[in-house]
Motif scaffolding. Structure first.
Motif, PDB file in Angstrom:
ATOM      1  N   UNK A 100      66.443  63.375  66.855  1.00  8.62           N
ATOM      2  CA  UNK A 100      65.757  64.409  66.098  1.00  8.62           C
ATOM      3  C   UNK A 100      64.610  64.965  66.929  1.00  8.62           C
ATOM      4  N   UNK A 101      64.379  66.247  66.836  1.00  6.26           N
ATOM      5  CA  UNK A 101      63.293  66.879  67.575  1.00  6.26           C
ATOM      6  C   UNK A 101      61.960  66.630  66.862  1.00  6.26           C
ATOM      7  N   UNK A 102      60.872  66.920  67.565  1.00  4.35           N
ATOM      8  CA  UNK A 102      59.538  66.812  66.972  1.00  4.35           C
ATOM      9  C   UNK A 102      59.429  67.724  65.757  1.00  4.35           C
ATOM     10  N   UNK A 103      59.985  68.914  65.861  1.00  4.81           N
ATOM     11  CA  UNK A 103      59.942  69.858  64.747  1.00  4.81           C
ATOM     12  C   UNK A 103      60.678  69.328  63.532  1.00  4.81           C
ATOM     13  N   UNK A 104      61.820  68.678  63.751  1.00  2.00           N
ATOM     14  CA  UNK A 104      62.592  68.131  62.645  1.00  2.00           C
ATOM     15  C   UNK A 104      61.906  66.930  62.009  1.00  2.00           C
ATOM     16  N   UNK A 105      61.197  66.174  62.796  1.00  2.00           N
ATOM     17  CA  UNK A 105      60.522  64.980  62.277  1.00  2.00           C
ATOM     18  C   UNK A 105      59.208  65.306  61.574  1.00  2.00           C
ATOM     19  N   UNK A 106      58.549  66.392  61.997  1.00  2.00           N
ATOM     20  CA  UNK A 106      57.215  66.685  61.490  1.00  2.00           C
ATOM     21  C   UNK A 106      57.115  68.106  60.933  1.00  2.00           C
ATOM     22  N   UNK A 107      57.936  68.406  59.952  1.00  2.00           N
ATOM     23  CA  UNK A 107      57.778  69.575  59.103  1.00  2.00           C
ATOM     24  C   UNK A 107      57.596  70.863  59.903  1.00  2.00           C
ATOM     25  N   UNK A 160      47.961  62.427  64.103  1.00  2.00           N
ATOM     26  CA  UNK A 160      47.616  63.795  64.482  1.00  2.00           C
ATOM     27  C   UNK A 160      48.366  64.779  63.588  1.00  2.00           C
ATOM     28  N   UNK A 161      49.638  64.512  63.335  1.00  2.00           N
ATOM     29  CA  UNK A 161      50.447  65.403  62.498  1.00  2.00           C
ATOM     30  C   UNK A 161      49.861  65.532  61.097  1.00  2.00           C
ATOM     31  N   UNK A 162      49.265  64.470  60.602  1.00  2.00           N
ATOM     32  CA  UNK A 162      48.638  64.536  59.285  1.00  2.00           C
ATOM     33  C   UNK A 162      47.490  65.545  59.281  1.00  2.00           C
ATOM     34  N   UNK A 163      46.709  65.568  60.360  1.00  2.00           N
ATOM     35  CA  UNK A 163      45.600  66.525  60.457  1.00  2.00           C
ATOM     36  C   UNK A 163      46.116  67.970  60.499  1.00  2.00           C
ATOM     37  N   UNK A 164      47.330  68.143  60.988  1.00  2.00           N
ATOM     38  CA  UNK A 164      47.920  69.477  61.093  1.00  2.00           C
ATOM     39  C   UNK A 164      48.717  69.844  59.842  1.00  2.00           C
ATOM     40  N   UNK A 165      48.685  68.968  58.834  1.00  2.00           N
ATOM     41  CA  UNK A 165      49.460  69.138  57.619  1.00  2.00           C
ATOM     42  C   UNK A 165      50.957  69.144  57.918  1.00  2.00           C
ATOM     43  N   UNK A 166      51.361  68.329  58.884  1.00  2.00           N
ATOM     44  CA  UNK A 166      52.767  68.202  59.267  1.00  2.00           C
ATOM     45  C   UNK A 166      53.307  66.806  58.968  1.00  2.00           C
ATOM     46  N   UNK A 180      39.526  64.964  55.841  1.00  2.00           N
ATOM     47  CA  UNK A 180      40.662  65.881  55.851  1.00  2.00           C
ATOM     48  C   UNK A 180      40.167  67.303  55.604  1.00  2.00           C
ATOM     49  N   UNK A 181      40.551  68.249  56.461  1.00  2.00           N
ATOM     50  CA  UNK A 181      40.135  69.636  56.309  1.00  2.00           C
ATOM     51  C   UNK A 181      40.858  70.287  55.137  1.00  2.00           C
ATOM     52  N   UNK A 182      40.263  71.377  54.614  1.00  2.00           N
ATOM     53  CA  UNK A 182      40.880  72.068  53.484  1.00  2.00           C
ATOM     54  C   UNK A 182      41.967  73.039  53.928  1.00  2.00           C
ATOM     55  N   UNK A 183      42.170  73.152  55.254  1.00  2.00           N
ATOM     56  CA  UNK A 183      43.246  73.965  55.816  1.00  2.00           C
ATOM     57  C   UNK A 183      43.858  73.208  56.983  1.00  2.00           C
ATOM     58  N   UNK A 184      45.118  73.510  57.333  1.00  2.00           N
ATOM     59  CA  UNK A 184      45.734  72.810  58.476  1.00  2.00           C
ATOM     60  C   UNK A 184      45.023  73.135  59.774  1.00  2.00           C
ATOM     61  N   UNK A 222      53.245  63.838  55.540  1.00  2.00           N
ATOM     62  CA  UNK A 222      52.888  63.759  54.122  1.00  2.00           C
ATOM     63  C   UNK A 222      51.692  62.884  53.809  1.00  2.00           C
ATOM     64  N   UNK A 223      51.389  61.902  54.674  1.00  2.00           N
ATOM     65  CA  UNK A 223      50.250  61.031  54.403  1.00  2.00           C
ATOM     66  C   UNK A 223      49.693  60.466  55.694  1.00  2.00           C
ATOM     67  N   UNK A 224      48.471  59.977  55.628  1.00  2.00           N
ATOM     68  CA  UNK A 224      47.795  59.444  56.803  1.00  2.00           C
ATOM     69  C   UNK A 224      48.520  58.226  57.334  1.00  2.00           C
ATOM     70  N   UNK A 225      48.827  58.239  58.628  1.00  2.00           N
ATOM     71  CA  UNK A 225      49.492  57.103  59.232  1.00  2.00           C
ATOM     72  C   UNK A 225      50.938  56.960  58.839  1.00  2.00           C
ATOM     73  N   UNK A 226      51.539  58.032  58.335  1.00  2.00           N
ATOM     74  CA  UNK A 226      52.918  57.952  57.811  1.00  2.00           C
ATOM     75  C   UNK A 226      53.912  57.644  58.935  1.00  2.00           C
TER      76      UNK A 226
END
Length: 312
Positions: A87-94, A300-306, A1-5, A308-312
């Motif tokens: 729900x849109x992608x934006x609404x589902x993934x922060x 993928x969203x987890x890598x973007x900090x979008x 996990x990177x230290x930044x999104x 909350x957890x891996x594989x969520x």
């Protein structure tokens, strides 16, 4: 996990897996430094058209195939939802901002309902461009993701971009498989280890088989169910995780013709023993093994900090 999104670029070769050959050096080089495996799909409906397949498999990647009891067909045909809006992608993934480059009408309609911005090929390149101009295309894609002058900006137009190639796409100036091979080459050149782009760009290459053929079950199977020991007795294996959801077996799992997926981000993704972008090499040496296709966007969203957890 990177230290930044991070920001993510997904090169999606729709139905192109059968066209991968030994001459695609850049694609194989990418796989050799990436983490590789499979995305499992359900069985296709018996009466499914090619256009419906394209929309259904993309919906699986987005985990949106049966969102709030709405089918892909209902969304494409613009039928009003009976219960509540999708729900849109934006609404589902922060607040994640996503786009797709495609000429496919079904994907445009379906993606639009999910809040995905539609980008046109001719908005980035024109029909006169050839393989030598892929550097320009790669640069334009990275600009949309907020990478400029080898640096990552704090803000960007998009967090995630899908580049949909294949199926009935009409990118006539270049063969589809060569387009992906060339783009991969340019991206690997730009996102060198030690650069800001290399440590912040999460790149995925996905190749699907399209419609499954009669003999694909034996040629491209990820199931161990038919393996036997030296005495001809079937061996016992635990149920694989890709066949499960919420602690229960998935009702519809196709064990053959999965999507091939290869992912790379310098110092973030693990490197496995794969040398070639091929079903056999992924099956024998891939580190991802097999996961359901509907988990792809979550990871993928987890890598973007979008997420909350891996594989969520």
């Amino acid at each position: 996990m990177a230290d930044k999104p991070s920001r993510s670029l997904v090169l999606y070769g729709d139905g192109l897996a059968r066209l991968v050959n030994p001459t695609l050096d850049h694609l194989h080089s990418f796989a050799s430094r990436a983490s590789c495996g499979f995305l499992s799909l359900p069985h296709a409906p018996s009466s499914e058209t090619e256009d419906s397949r394209i929309a259904r498999e993309f919906a699986k990647l987005l985990d949106a195939i049966e969102y709030n009891n709405m089918s892909v067909r209902e969304v494409i045909e613009d039928k009003p939802p009976e219960k509540c809006a999708v729900l849109t992608i934006s609404e589902r993934f922060m607040g994640m901002k996503a786009a797709i480059i495609t000429n496919n009408a079904s994907l445009k309609s379906f993606g639009g309902k999910l809040g995905i911005t539609m980008l046109q090929w001719d908005g980035l390149i024109d029909n006169e461009h050839t393989l030598a101009d892929l550097q320009l295309l790669a640069s334009e894609l990275l600009k949309l993701l907020g990478f400029q002058e080898e640096k990552m900006l704090n803000t960007s137009q998009f967090d995630l971009i899908f580049v949909h190639v294949g199926a009935d796409e009409k990118v006539m100036y270049l063969k589809d498989i060569e387009l992906i091979n060339g783009l991969v080459s340019e991206l690997m050149h730009i996102a060198q280890p030690g650069t800001d782009i290399g440590s912040r760009l999460h790149t995925s290459v996905i190749m699907s088989y399209g419609a499954a053929l009669e003999d694909d079950n034996s040629k491209f199977s990820v199931s161990d169910a038919n393996q036997k020991n030296n005495f001809g007795v079937p061996q016992l294996y635990p149920r694989q995780s890709y066949t499960m959801k919420g602690g229960k077996p998935r009702a519809d799992v196709r064990h053959h013709c999965p999507m091939l997926v290869s992912q790379w981000q310098n110092a973030v993704t693990r490197k496995d023993m794969v040398k070639f972008f091929s079903f056999r090499d992924f099956n024998e040496n891939g580190g991802i093994l097999t996961i359901p296709a509907d988990r792809f966007l979550h990871e993928v969203a987890f890598k973007l900090w979008k997420a909350p957890k891996y594989g969520a």
